[in-house]
Motif scaffolding. Structure first.
Motif, mmCIF file in Angstrom:
data_model
loop_
_atom_site.group_PDB
_atom_site.id
_atom_site.type_symbol
_atom_site.label_atom_id
_atom_site.label_comp_id
_atom_site.label_asym_id
_atom_site.label_seq_id
_atom_site.Cartn_x
_atom_site.Cartn_y
_atom_site.Cartn_z
ATOM 1 N N MET A 53 0.828 -1.259 0.122
ATOM 2 C CA MET A 53 -0.078 0.111 -0.059
ATOM 3 C C MET A 53 1.007 1.125 0.273
ATOM 4 N N ASP A 54 1.977 1.246 0.805
ATOM 5 C CA ASP A 54 2.715 2.448 0.923
ATOM 6 C C ASP A 54 3.560 2.762 -0.440
ATOM 7 N N VAL A 55 3.593 1.954 -1.432
ATOM 8 C CA VAL A 55 4.183 2.053 -2.492
ATOM 9 C C VAL A 55 3.388 3.122 -3.480
ATOM 10 N N LEU A 56 1.794 2.856 -3.350
ATOM 11 C CA LEU A 56 0.991 3.422 -4.109
ATOM 12 C C LEU A 56 0.344 4.446 -3.469
ATOM 13 N N ILE A 57 -0.189 4.356 -2.274
ATOM 14 C CA ILE A 57 -1.145 5.288 -1.574
ATOM 15 C C ILE A 57 -0.643 6.638 -1.835
ATOM 16 N N VAL A 58 0.641 7.152 -2.089
ATOM 17 C CA VAL A 58 1.128 8.213 -2.173
ATOM 18 C C VAL A 58 0.901 8.980 -3.492
ATOM 19 N N ASN A 59 0.937 8.157 -4.349
ATOM 20 C CA ASN A 59 0.624 8.675 -5.779
ATOM 21 C C ASN A 59 -0.417 9.722 -6.099
ATOM 22 N N VAL A 60 -1.727 9.194 -5.641
ATOM 23 C CA VAL A 60 -2.844 9.977 -5.745
ATOM 24 C C VAL A 60 -2.684 11.329 -5.035
ATOM 25 N N ALA A 61 -1.888 11.441 -3.828
ATOM 26 C CA ALA A 61 -1.703 12.592 -2.831
ATOM 27 C C ALA A 61 -0.501 13.563 -3.728
ATOM 28 N N LEU A 62 0.284 13.090 -4.658
ATOM 29 C CA LEU A 62 1.509 13.720 -5.147
ATOM 30 C C LEU A 62 0.943 15.194 -5.690
ATOM 31 N N PRO A 63 0.128 15.126 -6.504
ATOM 32 C CA PRO A 63 -0.264 16.679 -6.976
ATOM 33 C C PRO A 63 -0.444 17.643 -5.865
ATOM 34 N N GLY A 180 -4.430 1.078 -2.387
ATOM 35 C CA GLY A 180 -3.713 2.176 -1.904
ATOM 36 C C GLY A 180 -4.091 3.386 -2.632
ATOM 37 N N PRO A 181 -4.152 3.560 -3.959
ATOM 38 C CA PRO A 181 -4.611 4.657 -4.497
ATOM 39 C C PRO A 181 -6.142 5.382 -4.304
ATOM 40 N N LEU A 182 -7.137 4.209 -3.783
ATOM 41 C CA LEU A 182 -8.487 4.607 -3.363
ATOM 42 C C LEU A 182 -8.442 5.233 -1.885
ATOM 43 N N LEU A 183 -7.606 4.598 -1.077
ATOM 44 C CA LEU A 183 -7.475 5.438 0.333
ATOM 45 C C LEU A 183 -6.629 6.672 0.290
ATOM 46 N N GLY A 184 -5.659 6.793 -0.910
ATOM 47 C CA GLY A 184 -5.319 8.064 -1.079
ATOM 48 C C GLY A 184 -6.042 9.210 -1.502
ATOM 49 N N GLY A 185 -7.015 8.676 -2.293
ATOM 50 C CA GLY A 185 -8.118 9.681 -2.821
ATOM 51 C C GLY A 185 -9.036 9.832 -1.975
ATOM 52 N N LEU A 186 -9.260 9.059 -0.812
ATOM 53 C CA LEU A 186 -10.329 9.428 0.339
ATOM 54 C C LEU A 186 -9.697 10.272 1.357
ATOM 55 N N LEU A 187 -8.290 10.115 1.498
ATOM 56 C CA LEU A 187 -7.844 10.908 2.641
ATOM 57 C C LEU A 187 -7.044 12.060 2.240
ATOM 58 N N PRO A 189 -7.910 14.683 0.321
ATOM 59 C CA PRO A 189 -9.103 15.842 0.499
ATOM 60 C C PRO A 189 -9.073 16.397 1.847
ATOM 61 N N ILE A 190 -8.816 15.566 2.852
ATOM 62 C CA ILE A 190 -8.992 16.085 4.254
ATOM 63 C C ILE A 190 -7.723 16.638 4.481
ATOM 64 N N HIS A 191 -6.513 15.816 4.332
ATOM 65 C CA HIS A 191 -5.154 16.589 4.418
ATOM 66 C C HIS A 191 -4.374 15.299 3.807
ATOM 67 N N TRP A 192 -3.449 15.480 3.039
ATOM 68 C CA TRP A 192 -2.378 14.777 2.467
ATOM 69 C C TRP A 192 -1.610 14.098 3.798
ATOM 70 N N SER A 193 -1.297 14.452 4.809
ATOM 71 C CA SER A 193 -0.625 13.672 5.822
ATOM 72 C C SER A 193 -1.197 12.517 6.242
ATOM 73 N N LEU A 194 -2.570 12.334 6.101
ATOM 74 C CA LEU A 194 -3.393 11.098 6.573
ATOM 75 C C LEU A 194 -2.939 9.964 5.700
ATOM 76 N N VAL A 195 -2.485 10.170 4.509
ATOM 77 C CA VAL A 195 -1.871 8.975 3.822
ATOM 78 C C VAL A 195 -0.863 8.187 4.400
ATOM 79 N N PHE A 196 -0.068 8.981 5.354
ATOM 80 C CA PHE A 196 0.850 8.148 6.203
ATOM 81 C C PHE A 196 0.362 7.857 7.631
#
Length: 476
Positions: A53-63, A180-187, A189-196
């Motif tokens: 998950m940690d490889v890919l969850i950050v992808n959605v949050a990168l922009p 991972g990308p799904l959770l990244g998309g959910l978290l 918008p709240i704040h990118w730090s939540l993906v970690f």
């Protein structure tokens, strides 16, 4: 498929005689043994999920991260590859450490570091700090992944239980690639730090069941510090050189120097493995046909998947102007399909053997990539979601089969290092995939064309592995 092939397909070597004595087969196992086996498998599957998950969850949050902390395409690639690169470069050392100190110790140390590094990333004040935190996460993943695979081997001496446990372990990693990308998309918008921050509860779950994980066998071995140093330098320089091709160009002294340094260091690493008394990557394992098949599958599958998800999330947000949440939703179907595929994978392995499962999985993945490539531009979002689901289903069938081939292709004394080699090739493939496909996106006029190129390249690479597997390997 003959009965002999079916039986032999699940003849995975035991971790050690001590482990076998401690873990009787299902028919005689006590309730405590079964509880320990189940909780160990659960913890290993959670670790596999976290590492994937940690490889890919950050992808959605990168922009969003880049908008707040700054950073161009090259810096964003380093946020992904800082994790993947250290993960890959240290896996072989971690495999040796697993054999030396025991899988349980390394597993729990890695889970603790993973939680701490996740908190560091969530409070990152700059891209430099974030990349540093991601590197720490890569170190933690390198500790837990080979240890988790070894723990499954130790806790499940019965071949059929081991097959099911490997299926769950594979389900954790494969489903994480979609979740991972799904959770990244959910978290995001709240704040990118939540993906970690989301990693911390999973780490606490692992530590909570530590009491029920039985002590692991260990043995005195020597470490190959020269090989570890050369491999770390070689992989870092090579990936950096590939990324810089897209950032500053190929015919630039800095880029050429990095690429040359990487290739020279990797060549020196291979040479050193012939000379040292205790190599971190025993070259004799490359002569085992089952290992050849599994290593190629692991490298190319993750090369394709990580690179595709990186470009796909950029395409959805930068070209189609979708929100992080909407982009994450594109991966929802593949998340469910991947889980189903992993559950079905264990049944297919037991019924038809590893070779049939791998052949079927590779063929399905090729079909998925071709569906996406052959769709006329502009590529509809539903086609991307469908193609991801088909590819994810094929990968879910293939992953546990390949992992099983690794374990049964070597003797028990080399199970830890063979597992580490398998996962090293997977993660090296991912790091290089993000770097290569990022460069492709930089040079092509649009992300649409870059995405189509990714689909075609992925199908061709998988077709090569399928032909190699069909012609050069016979499951025993």
């Amino acid at each position: 498929m003959t009965d002999s092939i079916r039986t032999t397909a699940m003849n995975v070597p035991h971790a050690s005689n001590a482990t076998n004595a401690a873990q009787p087969n299902d028919g005689t196992a006590s309730r405590g043994d079964r509880l320990s086996s189940n909780l160990t498998t659960f913890a290993a599957a959670v670790a596999s999920f976290l590492a994937g998950m940690d490889v890919l969850i950050v992808n959605v949050a990168l922009p969003t991260i880049a908008a707040e902390l700054g950073g161009d395409m090259a810096v964003q690639q380093w946020v992904v590859d800082g994790y993947t690169l250290l993960f890959a470069a240290l896996l072989l050392l971690a495999g040796s450490l697993t054999d030396r100190f025991g899988a349980k110790r390394l597993f729990l140390a890695g889970a603790t570091l993973f939680g701490a590094a996740s908190l560091f990333c969530s409070f990152a004040w700059s891209m430099t700090a974030l990349v540093a935190g991601r590197c720490l996460l890569g170190v933690a993943s390198a500790l837990i992944l080979p240890a988790s695979m070894a723990l499954i081997n130790e806790a499940n001496p019965n071949p059929r239980r081991r097959s099911w446990a490997l299926t769950l372990w594979g389900a954790g990693g494969a489903s994480a690639s979609a979740v991972g990308p799904l959770l990244g998309g959910l978290l995001t918008p709240i704040h990118w730090s939540l993906v970690f921050d989301i990693n911390v509860p999973f780490c606490l779950m692992i530590l909570a069941v530590a009491h029920w994980i039985k002590p692991s066998p260990h043995r005195a071995i020597r470490f190959d510090w020269l090989g570890q140093t050369l491999s770390l330098i070689g992989l870092t320089a090579l990936v950096a050189g590939i990324i810089e091709v897209g950032s500053i160009g190929f015919a630039v002294p800095a880029t050429l120097a990095l690429l040359a340094a990487g290739l020279i260091a990797l060549a020196a690493f291979l040479l050193s493995q012939k000379k040292v008394a205790a190599p971190m990557m025993p070259l004799n394992l490359f002569r085992v046909r089952g290992m050849q098949v599994a290593l190629q599958i692991g490298f190319i599958m993750i090369f394709n998947w990580y690179g595709m998800v990186f470009i796909c999330t950029m395409f959805l947000q930068n070209e189609l102007h979708m929100t992080p949440f909407a982009a994450g939703l594109v991966f929802v179907p593949s998340a469910f399909v991947t889980i189903i595929g992993n559950l079905a994978g264990g049944q297919i392995i037991n019924a038809r053997g590893s070779k049939f499962s791998i052949t079927l999985g590779l063929a399905i993945m090729i079909v998925g990539f071709l569906i996406e490539f052959l769709t006329p531009a502009p590529i509809p979002v539903w086609v991307i979601a469908t193609g991801l689901s088909v590819v994810g289903f094929g990968a879910a069938i293939t992953t546990p089969s390949a992992a099983g081939v690794v374990l049964k292709s070597v003797d028990s004394a080399q199970a830890g290092i063979a597992s580490a080699m398998f996962n090293t090739f997977r993660q090296v493939g991912g790091a290089i995939g993000v770097a290569v496909f990022g460069v492709i996106a930089t040079f092509l006029p649009s992300l649409t064309l870059a995405l189509r190129s990714v689909f075609l390249a992925s199908a061709i690479l998988l077709a090569y592995v399928l032909v190699f597997e069909l012609l050069r390997w016979r499951d025993r």
